[in-house]
Enzyme design. Structure first.
Site, PDB file in Angstrom:
ATOM      1  N   LYS A 169       2.537   9.531   8.216  1.00  0.00           N
ATOM      2  CA  LYS A 169       1.672   9.196   9.361  1.00  0.00           C
ATOM      3  C   LYS A 169       2.178   9.667  10.745  1.00  0.00           C
ATOM      4  O   LYS A 169       1.719  10.673  11.242  1.00  0.00           O
ATOM      5  CB  LYS A 169       1.404   7.693   9.388  1.00  0.00           C
ATOM      6  CG  LYS A 169       0.462   7.250   8.268  1.00  0.00           C
ATOM      7  CD  LYS A 169      -0.119   5.876   8.519  1.00  0.00           C
ATOM      8  CE  LYS A 169      -1.275   5.571   7.599  1.00  0.00           C
ATOM      9  NZ  LYS A 169      -0.932   5.002   6.295  1.00  0.00           N
TER      10      LYS A 169
ATOM     11  N   PHE B 229       0.856  -1.188   0.000  1.00  0.00           N
ATOM     12  CA  PHE B 229       0.000   0.000   0.000  1.00  0.00           C
ATOM     13  C   PHE B 229       0.891   1.235   0.000  1.00  0.00           C
ATOM     14  O   PHE B 229       1.746   1.397   0.868  1.00  0.00           O
ATOM     15  CB  PHE B 229      -0.927   0.035   1.223  1.00  0.00           C
ATOM     16  CG  PHE B 229      -1.879   1.203   1.157  1.00  0.00           C
ATOM     17  CD1 PHE B 229      -3.004   1.158   0.354  1.00  0.00           C
ATOM     18  CD2 PHE B 229      -1.622   2.373   1.867  1.00  0.00           C
ATOM     19  CE1 PHE B 229      -3.862   2.250   0.257  1.00  0.00           C
ATOM     20  CE2 PHE B 229      -2.479   3.472   1.775  1.00  0.00           C
ATOM     21  CZ  PHE B 229      -3.600   3.396   0.968  1.00  0.00           C
TER      22      PHE B 229
ATOM     23  N   ASP C 283       9.059   2.544   1.706  1.00  0.00           N
ATOM     24  CA  ASP C 283       7.914   3.323   2.176  1.00  0.00           C
ATOM     25  C   ASP C 283       7.781   3.067   3.681  1.00  0.00           C
ATOM     26  O   ASP C 283       7.346   2.013   4.109  1.00  0.00           O
ATOM     27  CB  ASP C 283       6.661   2.862   1.415  1.00  0.00           C
ATOM     28  CG  ASP C 283       5.398   3.585   1.864  1.00  0.00           C
ATOM     29  OD1 ASP C 283       5.412   4.192   2.954  1.00  0.00           O
ATOM     30  OD2 ASP C 283       4.400   3.528   1.127  1.00  0.00           O
TER      31      ASP C 283
HETATM   32  C1  LIG Z   1      -1.072   5.318   4.893  1.00  0.00           C
HETATM   33  C2  LIG Z   1       0.019   4.918   3.988  1.00  0.00           C
HETATM   34  C3  LIG Z   1       0.310   5.654   2.828  1.00  0.00           C
HETATM   35  C4  LIG Z   1      -0.537   6.820   2.385  1.00  0.00           C
HETATM   36  O1  LIG Z   1      -0.453   7.875   3.282  1.00  0.00           O
HETATM   37  P1  LIG Z   1      -1.477   9.125   3.129  1.00  0.00           P
HETATM   38  O2  LIG Z   1      -0.979  10.088   4.149  1.00  0.00           O
HETATM   39  O3  LIG Z   1      -2.836   8.584   3.412  1.00  0.00           O
HETATM   40  O4  LIG Z   1      -1.360   9.605   1.752  1.00  0.00           O
HETATM   41  C5  LIG Z   1       1.384   5.270   2.062  1.00  0.00           C
HETATM   42  N1  LIG Z   1       2.130   4.213   2.396  1.00  0.00           N
HETATM   43  C6  LIG Z   1       1.900   3.483   3.506  1.00  0.00           C
HETATM   44  C7  LIG Z   1       2.800   2.341   3.841  1.00  0.00           C
HETATM   45  C8  LIG Z   1       0.820   3.800   4.329  1.00  0.00           C
HETATM   46  O5  LIG Z   1       0.554   3.054   5.403  1.00  0.00           O
END
Ligand SMILES: *Cc1c(COP(=O)(O)O)cnc(C)c1O
Length: 426
Positions: free
Chosen positions: A275, A155, A246
């Protein structure tokens, strides 16, 4: 089953004494229905606790989805927010913003990064990483068609480039045409990486970067395999491929180390954070170890990115992590939580197949054979006063604030045990 019938321990009165059920009708006719919402309207919070509009108290093991690092209304956050809004909240990156520089310095000192770009969200941070990797491919390596490999069940966000990077068709459905240049491999499978590189490199098309989560969060709380990532690092080095991690969900102390990659014994070339970085105030960061100077003035920008308000708050989050020795708390509370969940799992072997995670990002997976879904467990836990969040249809995610206490972990475990008892008795 309705929440009402399940609530066993409701209505701890709010301090205000008002107890008015929230009527979502005006909300639902005014706000786009992009979310399936729980029938809960939250009104205030303190530490790891939240209260709804009817005065019911909840233990917050969602933390705004792994975001409220210091919980709610933390005195250090309140102090910084108040001071900074009274001083300067937004100017522009046309000018030097000293606190942005301080935050960047903190991040560099506590990671493998050499430079930082600030933005506002995880998706935006990943867009920055993708653009950086593509510009590197074009200008340094002379690749016309750079390819980025990402993982199944990953994700990376909800923008067009990041839903393309996300290896889950449900997020891409009905949004074609997607972004070219992405291919997918199974996670934790080194043979698949070797195979992809061998088959995809041809003509002016070349694998330029591999973008992964150190632990897959949304896709089911799946930790990266140490051996896989170490072999992957070597493959990237040998083939001049950038490793992008990420760290939006697993970074910023949640894994028990500042960054998820520290659990894998490797360092990425580019990584992203969002986050937990601002503790609930929007901020994201794209960080780069090498090749930082690929980005030149005019290449990338963000109006709000790195403004004094968001940076002052994020710096406070970072400094509080250190001052309150929260990494040790994350490790200890994480072990306590996993031990407790494993004990519950041993009582429900037909329903629960596995408990896994790092620090305070943990998942409890349900057996594929049971009818039970993660939503059933989450609903029953909410009815027992604990907020949890699914990570897919069969995994329940536990991501409390990093300040969570031993007593609060015990309370959450008791609620999960009760929830399991209720839903298995039917
Ligand atoms: C939540 C998340 C995103 C997206 O973050 P947003 O602030 O909602 O755009 C991207 N990568 C990972 C691993 C996430 O958990």
């Amino acid at each position: 089953m309705s929440l009402e019938t399940l609530v066993e321990n409701p209505s701890i009165p709010a301090e205000s004494g008002v107890s008015v059920p929230y009527d979502p009708e005006g909300f639902d006719t005014s706000v786009m229905s992009t979310y399936g919402r729980y029938p809960l309207a939250l009104e205030r919070g303190a530490g790891c606790r939240l209260w709804d509009t009817e005065g019911r108290e909840y233990l917050d093991f969602v933390a705004g989805i792994a975001t409220c690092t210091l919980g709610h209304a933390h005195p250090a956050l309140v102090e910084t927010v108040t001071r900074q809004i009274q001083t300067l909240h937004h100017v522009s990156n046309l000018y030097y913003i000293p606190v942005q520089g301080e935050l960047a310095k903190w991040l560099i000192e506590h990671s493998c990064a050499d430079r930082v770009f600030f933005c506002n969200s995880g998706a935006e941070a990943n867009e920055g990483a993708i653009k950086l990797a593509r510009k590197y491919a074009h200008t340094v390596k002379g690749i016309q068609k750079p390819i980025i490999l990402t993982a199944h069940a990953s994700f990376h966000g909800r923008t067009l480039a990041t839903i393309t990077a996300t290896g889950q068709p449900k997020y891409q459905k009905n949004f074609a045409p997607l972004m070219p240049g992405f291919f997918y491999v199974p996670y934790n499978d080194i043979g698949a990486i070797k195979n992809a590189i061998a088959t995809l490199d041809e003509g002016d098309q070349n694998v330029t970067a591999i973008m992964l989560e150190a632990l897959q969060g949304e896709g089911g709380v799946r930790p990266g395999d140490v051996k896989y990532f170490q072999e992957l690092r070597k493959i990237c080095d040998d083939n001049d491929i950038l490793l992008i991690l990420d760290e939006v969900q697993v970074g910023m102390g949640r894994s028990g180390k500042f960054w998820g990659y520290e659990n894998l014994g490797i360092e990425p070339d580019i990584f992203t954070s969002a986050k937990g970085l601002g503790g609930g105030i929007p901020i994201g960061a794209t960080m780069c170890k090498k090749f930082c100077d690929v980005f030149q003035p005019g290449d990338h920008a963000s109006t709000f990115g790195g403004n004094p308000f968001a940076c002052a708050v994020a710096l406070t989050v970072c400094q509080t992590l250190e001052k309150e020795n929260l990494l040790a708390n994350v490790q200890e509370r994480g072990e306590q939580l996993r031990a407790g969940l494993k004990a519950i799992a041993s009582k429900y072997p037909d329903q629960i197949s596995e408990v896994r995670g790092w620090g305070l990002i943990n998942g409890m997976e349900l057996n594929a054979e049971t009818q039970l879904t993660s939503a059933d467990v989450v609903n029953a836990a909410i009815a027992n006063g604990v907020l949890l969040v699914p990570a897919g249809p069969k995994v329940i995610r536990f991501v409390p604030p990093l300040i969570v206490s031993a007593q609060e972990i015990d309370q959450a475990l008791q609620a999960v045990e009760k929830a399991m008892a209720i839903i298995t008795n039917g």
